[in-house]
Write an enzyme that holds these catalytic residues in place. Structure first.
Site, PDB file in Angstrom:
ATOM      1  N   VAL A  45       5.452   2.651  37.172  1.00  0.00           N
ATOM      2  CA  VAL A  45       4.822   3.987  36.599  1.00  0.00           C
ATOM      3  C   VAL A  45       5.573   4.916  36.957  1.00  0.00           C
ATOM      4  O   VAL A  45       6.051   5.177  38.206  1.00  0.00           O
ATOM      5  CB  VAL A  45       3.321   3.950  37.119  1.00  0.00           C
ATOM      6  CG1 VAL A  45       2.626   5.421  36.422  1.00  0.00           C
ATOM      7  CG2 VAL A  45       2.438   2.809  36.828  1.00  0.00           C
ATOM      8  N   LYS A  60       3.799   3.601  32.196  1.00  0.00           N
ATOM      9  CA  LYS A  60       3.590   2.319  32.819  1.00  0.00           C
ATOM     10  C   LYS A  60       4.702   1.453  31.870  1.00  0.00           C
ATOM     11  O   LYS A  60       4.635   1.058  30.737  1.00  0.00           O
ATOM     12  CB  LYS A  60       2.467   1.640  32.778  1.00  0.00           C
ATOM     13  CG  LYS A  60       2.496   0.411  33.644  1.00  0.00           C
ATOM     14  CD  LYS A  60       0.915  -0.232  33.704  1.00  0.00           C
ATOM     15  CE  LYS A  60       0.897  -1.613  34.546  1.00  0.00           C
ATOM     16  NZ  LYS A  60      -0.398  -1.930  34.614  1.00  0.00           N
ATOM     17  N   ASP A 153      -8.957  -4.981  41.076  1.00  0.00           N
ATOM     18  CA  ASP A 153      -7.700  -4.480  41.932  1.00  0.00           C
ATOM     19  C   ASP A 153      -7.874  -2.986  42.503  1.00  0.00           C
ATOM     20  O   ASP A 153      -7.217  -2.233  42.555  1.00  0.00           O
ATOM     21  CB  ASP A 153      -6.383  -4.740  41.237  1.00  0.00           C
ATOM     22  CG  ASP A 153      -5.284  -4.336  42.049  1.00  0.00           C
ATOM     23  OD1 ASP A 153      -5.208  -4.808  43.110  1.00  0.00           O
ATOM     24  OD2 ASP A 153      -4.304  -3.926  41.715  1.00  0.00           O
TER      25      ASP A 153
END
Length: 167
Positions: A45, A60, A153
């Site tokens: 990123v 990204k 995540d």
């Protein structure tokens, strides 16, 4: 410098096929990639300056050469999900451009840092910020769960601080 919120970008919520263009992405879309903000197994990123709107965004950059068919489907699902999400505590999707070798996912830029960087810099979080940021985190996760989406995540590096709040 303008921010995305202060200056709504003219990005469209879609995916474009870049292979038909004859000039560089930078020339065509008017952006210049800058410092590395983060790096994972499949992507990085970068902070990006969007000249057409005079503001900063994030991109990204995903190299498709590192992907298997399973990973490719995972990326397609991620793009579909982030296009769908619209919550004040979740970074906003702007645009996706795909080339033969790379996928560029343009997003809102969190101006400050991630929680991991904040903790490394200041060694602690005061109670007021901890309570506020935790509340923002729970609101964002609850929104995702209500849409039948699990983040999978959550970690300090993925909790972004933008103008004293999580995104």
């Amino acid at each position: 410098m303008k921010t995305l919120v202060e200056n709504q970008l003219n990005f469209k919520n879609k995916t474009e096929d870049y292979t038909k263009l004859k000039c560089s992405l930078q020339e065509f879309y008017g952006y210049k990639t800058g410092e590395l903000l983060g790096k994972g197994a499949f992507a990085e990123v970068r902070k990006t300056f969007y000249a057409k709107e005079n503001c900063e965004i994030a991109v990204k950059i995903v190299k498709k050469t590192k992907f298997s068919n399973t990973n490719d489907q995972f990326l397609r699902n991620e793009i579909k999900i982030i296009k769908f999400l619209n919550h004040k505590n979740i970074i906003k999707f702007l645009k996706c451009i795909e080339t033969n070798k790379t996928v560029y996912i343009f997003m809102e830029f969190a101006q400050d840092c991630d929680l991991y960087t904040y903790i490394k810099k200041y060694h602690y979080i005061d109670e007021e910020n901890a309570c506020r940021w935790f509340h923002h985190l729970v609101e964002g996760v609850e929104y995702c769960h209500n849409k039948n989406i699990a983040h999978r995540d959550l970690k300090c590096q993925n909790l972004l601080i933008c103008k004293n709040k999580f995104r």
